[in-house]
Design an enzyme around this catalytic site. Structure first.
Site, PDB file in Angstrom:
ATOM      1  CB  VAL A   1      -0.958   0.008   1.210  1.00 45.58           C
ATOM      2  CG1 VAL A   1      -1.802   1.289   1.210  1.00 45.58           C
ATOM      3  CG2 VAL A   1      -1.859  -1.220   1.185  1.00 45.58           C
ATOM      4  CE  LYS A   2       4.122   5.317  -4.989  1.00 40.70           C
ATOM      5  NZ  LYS A   2       4.204   5.333  -6.471  1.00 40.70           N
ATOM      6  CB  VAL A   3       0.828   5.652   2.766  1.00 40.68           C
ATOM      7  CG1 VAL A   3       0.201   6.694   3.668  1.00 40.68           C
ATOM      8  CG2 VAL A   3       0.091   4.317   2.880  1.00 40.68           C
TER       9      VAL A   3
END
Length: 216
Positions: free
Chosen positions: A86-88
């Site tokens: 998951v890219k945050v």
């Protein structure tokens, strides 16, 4: 150093994967929009298609900027495939979300990193990867490769396990410099990866070999 391709284009991903050196894929909303991918269902299906092409980590970016929404969106993304990371974004609620994901077994990539201080926060929160944008740093008049070196030194001294994922790569030389600076991963457009193949002396030498082979 691991090689990721930075694109949402399935044909380019397949071409890079067929080289036998591809370790993963990164995407972002801009890259998805470039491919005409719109809507939650279509985006999820596209990520699934990428995961079926590449046996490696696939960064899928949340579109929310508030903690609760990022957590809910990240859980849905992580459920698409075990290889999803998951890219945050590097914002206050992003750090809170990275900590939540880390505590709950969901791997993360902290994106839009432009300073060592931001890199420290991401590592402390438990990010799997941190993505300094070296090309954009260069554009601002600073040195993106120097940031990679600084992060490498800090992470080694402090024992942080977060991997440095060099992003915003502009050319093949950037890739070489990132490898020299100690980046764990380099995510690149296909043209930059293929640029590593090129050298005029290779072309000249091959042409000479082929010419001499005809005389045999």
């Amino acid at each position: 150093m691991k090689f990721f391709i930075d694109t949402g284009n399935l044909a380019q991903i397949k071409e890079a994967n067929e080289l036998g050196i591809l370790d993963g894929v990164t995407t972002n909303p801009s890259l998805m929009a470039k491919e005409g991918i719109k809507g939650e269902a279509a985006i999820a299906q596209h990520y699934k298609a990428i995961c079926e092409l590449v046996d490696g980590d696939i960064s899928a970016e949340v579109l929310s900027t508030e903690f609760e929404s990022m957590v809910e969106e990240g859980k849905k993304l992580a459920a698409i495939h075990p290889n999803i990371v998951v890219k945050v974004p590097m914002i206050k609620d992003g750090i809170k979300a990275i900590k939540w994901f880390s505590d709950n077994g969901i791997r993360t990539n902290c994106t839009l990193v432009f300073s060592a201080g931001q890199a420290i926060l991401a590592a402390k929160a438990g990010a799997t990867y941190v993505s300094p944008f070296i090309g954009r740093i260069d554009d601002s008049g600073w040195d993106g490769i120097e940031l990679i070196k600084q992060m490498r030194q800090i992470y080694d001294i402090q024992g942080f396990k977060t991997e440095i994922l060099a992003a915003s790569i502009r050319n093949a030389l950037h890739i070489i410099k990132c490898a020299e600076a100690g980046a764990d991963v380099c995510t690149c457009p296909l043209d930059s990866i293929l640029g590593l193949l090129k050298h005029p002396l290779t072309d000249i030498g091959l042409a000479k070999f082929l010419e001499d082979a005809k005389k045999m």
